[in-house]
Design an enzyme around this catalytic site. Structure first.
Site, PDB file in Angstrom:
ATOM      1  N   GLU A 157      -5.913   5.003  -2.079  1.00  0.00           N
ATOM      2  CA  GLU A 157      -4.469   4.965  -1.846  1.00  0.00           C
ATOM      3  C   GLU A 157      -3.696   4.564  -3.102  1.00  0.00           C
ATOM      4  OE1 GLU A 157      -3.414   2.705   1.598  1.00  0.00           O
ATOM      5  OE2 GLU A 157      -5.081   3.448   2.795  1.00  0.00           O
ATOM      6  N   ARG A 202       1.058  14.004   1.068  1.00  0.00           N
ATOM      7  CA  ARG A 202      -0.346  14.233   1.418  1.00  0.00           C
ATOM      8  C   ARG A 202      -0.849  15.599   0.977  1.00  0.00           C
ATOM      9  NH1 ARG A 202       1.573  14.417   7.038  1.00  0.00           N
ATOM     10  NH2 ARG A 202       1.043  12.223   7.214  1.00  0.00           N
ATOM     11  N   GLU A 257     -11.130   5.631   6.537  1.00  0.00           N
ATOM     12  CA  GLU A 257     -10.712   4.501   7.380  1.00  0.00           C
ATOM     13  C   GLU A 257     -10.044   5.093   8.605  1.00  0.00           C
ATOM     14  OE1 GLU A 257      -8.025   1.786   5.485  1.00  0.00           O
ATOM     15  OE2 GLU A 257      -9.393   1.274   3.854  1.00  0.00           O
TER      16      GLU A 257
END
Length: 543
Positions: A157, A202, A257
């Site tokens: 990230e 994204r 995750e």
């Protein structure tokens, strides 16, 4: 008892054979899938994030060096039925043999982040330099001997909004250089990138890390997502959109995750989609966040450093049951014929501040030292005090506002990188000090608030020779501003634009959990130089 040399040799050979027999089968990548290279069966991650923090007394968390913790937790991993763990932070100076061997005996692979909080690419002011690369190399050297090391993560990230997208170029440069380093060492462990599922960037990230030359592309792509909450469904959660985004992607993808905790206890109904017909054709499984219950409330057990007790909660039982009920159907490697195209690099613009696949240069300690040896005005001391660091930072901002500092600067939107942009902050600051003196024809060698010194006869007379120095991979005269094509066009007929889905809605958030990439915003030159004093004064970089 005496043992003959022959007997000792036989015993050692038997022990070696026994140890070798325990080695897990290598996992390889073909197209967009992982495979067991021995059996040919497709591999799906059934994993959990493992980074206990409760009771930690050391500033450097390292669960893979905590033998008592491994003895406590690895039997629980086996009970859960997982085949992998993701670990964010370890200290490569520690001994990891016992924990890694226990994990291997339990049939568990390791997905390991290369960055650490102290050595990661900072999203606010990204740089990729010799000191950072040296730390990453040390971690790779330490863990590459373990057969159950499955994959590396080069960034978690890091680019997490539009303003921080320039950091993606530096992460990709790091992937390029670490892939080259591992190739030179004969290592084949894949290295990937993990995004935060931000709806505004994204698709650009997904395309960016799979575009350009094979040596610069990520080997796999991870997504941290927390969309499926409570009684959501494949459609209502947005998992259907994530799947559309990655359909036809030419490298493997997985959920690095997952596990929204807005409704507890969690029932993990998303596993039916992740490992079933909804997603198993696109994704290679996932990593549940997380094993240990911490302040952010995602754990399935309570554990503490120095304590052998394990307290399971209802999430544990639910996850164990849900995982036992999924049996993903894959494809045999011999029957798999990948035909997906690589992605096209996103165009630089208002929502993406990186041009094509032009990348920062490979770090070069030799080049930077050569540059330092050419300076007629530099710092008197290699380590500056806090007050000196602040003064230098302010001075640099002013100097580079009055004269060109292109040699130590970059512009990711234009794909331009200075010849010394991969030097550390002290070295770049010294270059500016000399530039300021040169502008005054060396009449003065001084910076208010910091001790400087004039060098009457620098060792290097012509900085052009510095550009011919080897980089840290061993390349001669590695270019800087023209690294990569710098083009926004398709790389070749084998690239395609991943368009994805734009109807994803808002993403849910984990809230307060600690991140492994402690990095936030655009970076560059003039405004960034004012912040350079922080790194210098903190002693983060040593000449």
């Amino acid at each position: 008892m005496k043992v003959s040399l022959l007997s000792a040799t036989c015993i050692l050979g038997a022990l070696h054979a026994a140890t070798s027999a325990l080695a897990l089968d290598p996992i390889e990548i073909k197209g967009s899938k992982f495979f067991n290279s021995k059996t040919g069966e497709q591999f799906f991650f059934k994993g959990i994030a493992y980074q206990p923090r409760t009771g930690l007394k050391s500033p450097n968390p390292d669960p893979l060096a905590d033998v008592d913790g491994c003895k406590r937790d690895i039997p629980i991993f086996k009970e859960l039925g997982i085949n992998s763990i993701r670990v964010y932070d370890v200290d490569y100076n520690n001994d990891h043999d016992k924990c890694m061997n226990m994990l291997e005996d339990a049939g568990i692979y390791l997905l390991l982040d290369i960055p650490s909080p102290d050595y990661s690419i900072n999203r606010a002011q990204p740089y990729w330099d010799h000191d950072l690369m040296k730390q990453w190399v040390a971690k790779v050297d330490t863990f590459s001997k373990y057969s159950n090391l499955l994959a590396w993560i080069a960034g978690n990230e890091v680019a997490n909004d539009v303003d921080s997208t320039p950091s993606a170029a530096f992460v990709k440069a790091a992937i390029r250089d670490m892939k080259a380093y591992m190739k030179n060492k004969g290592l084949k462990t894949p290295i990937g990138y993990v995004d935060n599922d931000d709806m505004n960037i994204r698709m650009n990230l997904i395309n960016y890390f799979n575009c350009g030359d094979e040596d610069t592309r990520a080997d796999f792509y991870g997504i941290n997502t927390y969309r499926w909450c409570g009684s959501a469904t494949f459609e209502s959660s947005g998992y259907s959109d994530i799947t559309k985004n990655m359909t036809g992607y030419s490298i493997p993808s997985l959920l690095t995750e997952f596990g929204c905790n807005l409704v507890r206890p969690r029932t993990f109904t998303d596993l039916k989609s992740l490992y079933g017909s909804d997603m198993a054709g696109t994704f290679s499984g996932g990593i549940l966040y997380e094993y240990s219950e911490e302040d952010n409330g995602y754990g399935i057990v309570k554990v503490s450093y120095g304590d052998s007790k394990v307290e399971k909660n209802e999430d544990f039982d639910n996850f164990k049951k849900a995982l036992a009920n999924v049996k993903p159907t894959g494809v045999k490697i011999s029957d798999y014929k990948p035909n997906a195209k690589n992605s096209e690099c996103p165009s630089a613009g208002s929502s993406w501040k990186v041009k094509g696949d032009a990348l920062p240069p490979t770090p070069s300690a030799a080049r930077c030292q050569c540059m330092l040896d050419s300076l007629a005005c530099t710092f008197k001391n290699t380590n500056l005090t806090a007050s000196e660091g602040k003064a230098v930072g302010e001075a640099i901002g002013h100097i580079c506002g009055q004269t060109s500092c292109d040699e130590i600067s970059y512009n990711t939107e234009k794909g331009e990188y200075g010849n010394y942009v991969a030097c550390d902050s002290n070295q770049r600051a010294a270059w500016v000090v000399n530039k300021n003196a040169a502008n005054q024809k060396y009449a003065k060698c001084e910076i208010d608030g910091a001790a400087t010194t004039a060098v009457s006869s620098p060792k290097v007379k012509d900085t052009k020779t510095c550009l011919t120095k080897e980089d840290d991979i061993g390349n001669i005269g590695s270019p800087s501003s023209n690294v990569g094509s710098g083009s926004d066009k398709e790389n070749d007929q084998n690239s395609t634009k991943h368009t994805g889905s734009e109807s994803d809605g808002e993403d849910s958030s984990k809230g307060s959990e600690t991140k492994s990439s402690d990095s936030s915003a655009f970076a560059q030159p003039l405004s960034a130089f004012a912040k350079l004093s922080v790194a210098v004064a903190a002693g983060l970089y040593i000449l």
